[in-house]
Design an enzyme around this catalytic site. Structure first.
Site, PDB file in Angstrom:
ATOM      1  N   CYS A 153      -8.699   9.834   3.889  1.00  0.00           N
ATOM      2  CA  CYS A 153      -8.818   8.576   4.620  1.00  0.00           C
ATOM      3  C   CYS A 153      -7.536   8.481   5.432  1.00  0.00           C
ATOM      4  O   CYS A 153      -6.489   8.109   4.905  1.00  0.00           O
ATOM      5  CB  CYS A 153      -8.946   7.385   3.671  1.00  0.00           C
ATOM      6  SG  CYS A 153      -8.995   5.807   4.554  1.00  0.00           S
ATOM      7  N   CYS A 187      -6.057   4.808   5.691  1.00  0.00           N
ATOM      8  CA  CYS A 187      -5.607   4.024   4.530  1.00  0.00           C
ATOM      9  C   CYS A 187      -5.837   4.805   3.248  1.00  0.00           C
ATOM     10  O   CYS A 187      -5.151   5.789   2.983  1.00  0.00           O
ATOM     11  CB  CYS A 187      -6.331   2.680   4.520  1.00  0.00           C
ATOM     12  SG  CYS A 187      -5.733   1.563   3.245  1.00  0.00           S
ATOM     13  N   SER A 188      -6.838   4.423   2.481  1.00  0.00           N
ATOM     14  CA  SER A 188      -6.976   4.993   1.143  1.00  0.00           C
ATOM     15  C   SER A 188      -8.410   4.899   0.629  1.00  0.00           C
ATOM     16  O   SER A 188      -8.622   4.877  -0.577  1.00  0.00           O
ATOM     17  CB  SER A 188      -6.049   4.253   0.191  1.00  0.00           C
ATOM     18  OG  SER A 188      -6.363   2.869   0.235  1.00  0.00           O
ATOM     19  N   CYS A 189      -9.392   4.814   1.533  1.00  0.00           N
ATOM     20  CA  CYS A 189     -10.779   4.686   1.098  1.00  0.00           C
ATOM     21  C   CYS A 189     -11.145   5.892   0.233  1.00  0.00           C
ATOM     22  O   CYS A 189     -10.795   7.024   0.551  1.00  0.00           O
ATOM     23  CB  CYS A 189     -11.710   4.600   2.300  1.00  0.00           C
ATOM     24  SG  CYS A 189     -11.385   3.149   3.318  1.00  0.00           S
TER      25      CYS A 189
END
Lengths: 110, 212
Positions: free
Chosen positions: B117, B120-122
């Site tokens: 991702c 971000c951090s999905c």
């Protein structure tokens, strides 16, 4: 960042140059799990107080210096707090008083 | 003010002592505590809801994803359903699904899939738990889309030049999980034994599953 990419946000880092990947992890602390849980609850179907897109907008509004300086869940904390202030759910005065009381209780000088 | 962001004096590297709860707290740790207490006092959330949600998250781990992978390896019909509609296939195994679109990516000798991702951090948290720190950090997010083969090598994964590497960038609405290749010489193994071979990194795509 090349000229054509000048519009990219600081969070949009795909393709940038970067160093070796630090594979060292850390066990999540309770406060980190709690801010994660808080986001899940506040964005869930029952409360609907924050949308995930709002969290992203708030994180992407922290500014590049803060973004780099804060750890992952510190960013979440800053962003969720900003959204709760923005929506008037809590006030800055209430937060400041709580933080001061918690620091005093732990014997941590403000 | 407590939410002032210009504190550069706190140290993210400090060692916490979770057994004694001693040691310094960062400013944001206090802010989390303050915000949580205020939300509870105002009745926005309850302490029990917070506790239960932490517990729910702690209960998720890559073992759930491994169950899905092992079922797909042993049941061709299930695999077809997984690749067609991953959320429905995960739900079939009684695993909680997320409100996001989940896509399972099948590794083959010709093609290896890696998930990131970049923004971000999905991450497929319902199947794998919370992401490892490196998944959320700058080096991986920046580099894996530019030089995936070099990144895989850092994780100890060497793929033949003939294997194409596809990198999938997750979004807030779309999550990916990699269906790794089943290792050779595992025909006699049960679904449970196979699941025990499948680790988190293989389902992100930075490693492959081996028999040993």
């Amino acid at each position: 960042m090349s000229e054509g990419e000048a519009h990219r946000g600081y969070h949009d880092m795909g393709g940038d140059q970067a160093g070796a990947i630090d594979q060292e992890g850390h066990a999540y602390l309770l406060w980190e799990k709690r801010i994660d849980a808080m986001m899940v609850l506040l964005s869930g179907p029952e409360k609907k107080l924050i949308r995930v897109d709002e969290l992203r907008r708030a994180i992407e509004s922290l500014g590049p210096d803060v973004y780099e300086d804060l750890s992952y869940y510190e960013r979440w904390t800053a962003a969720i707090t900003a959204l709760m202030l923005e929506k008037g759910v809590v006030s800055q005065a209430e937060l400041d008083a709580k933080v001061a009381a918690m620091k005093a209780a732990r014997g941590d000088a403000a | 003010m407590s939410t002032d962001h210009h504190h550069h004096d706190h140290d993210h590297e400090h060692i916490d002592h979770p057994d004694t709860d001693a040691g310094p707290w960062s400013e944001h740790r206090y802010i989390e505590g303050a915000l949580r207490e205020l939300l509870i006092e105002k009745g926005v959330v309850t302490a029990e809801e917070m506790r239960a949600q932490v517990e729910r998250m702690e209960g998720r781990n890559p073992g759930l994803g491994a169950r899905v992978v092992a079922r797909a390896w042993t049941d061709p019909d299930y695999k077809a359903r997984l690749l067609e509609d991953a959320n429905a296939a995960v739900d079939e195994l009684g695993i909680e699904i997320q409100p996001t679109h989940l896509i399972a990516l099948e590794n083959t000798p010709e093609e290896h899939n890696v998930v990131v991702c970049t923004l971000c951090s999905c991450y497929p948290r319902n199947l794998l738990g919370l992401p490892p720190d490196w998944y959320k950090a700058r080096a991986y997010r920046s580099r894996v889309v530019r030089e995936p083969r070099a990144v895989l090598r850092e994780f100890g994964t060497e793929l033949p030049d003939s294997t194409r590497i596809r990198v999938h960038d997750s979004t807030a609405d779309m999550r990916y999980v990699v269906l790794p290749r089943r290792p050779e010489d595992t025909e006699g193994m049960s679904e449970e034994e196979l699941a025990a071979l499948v680790g988190r990194d293989a389902m992100i795509g930075v490693s492959v599953v081996t028999k040993d």
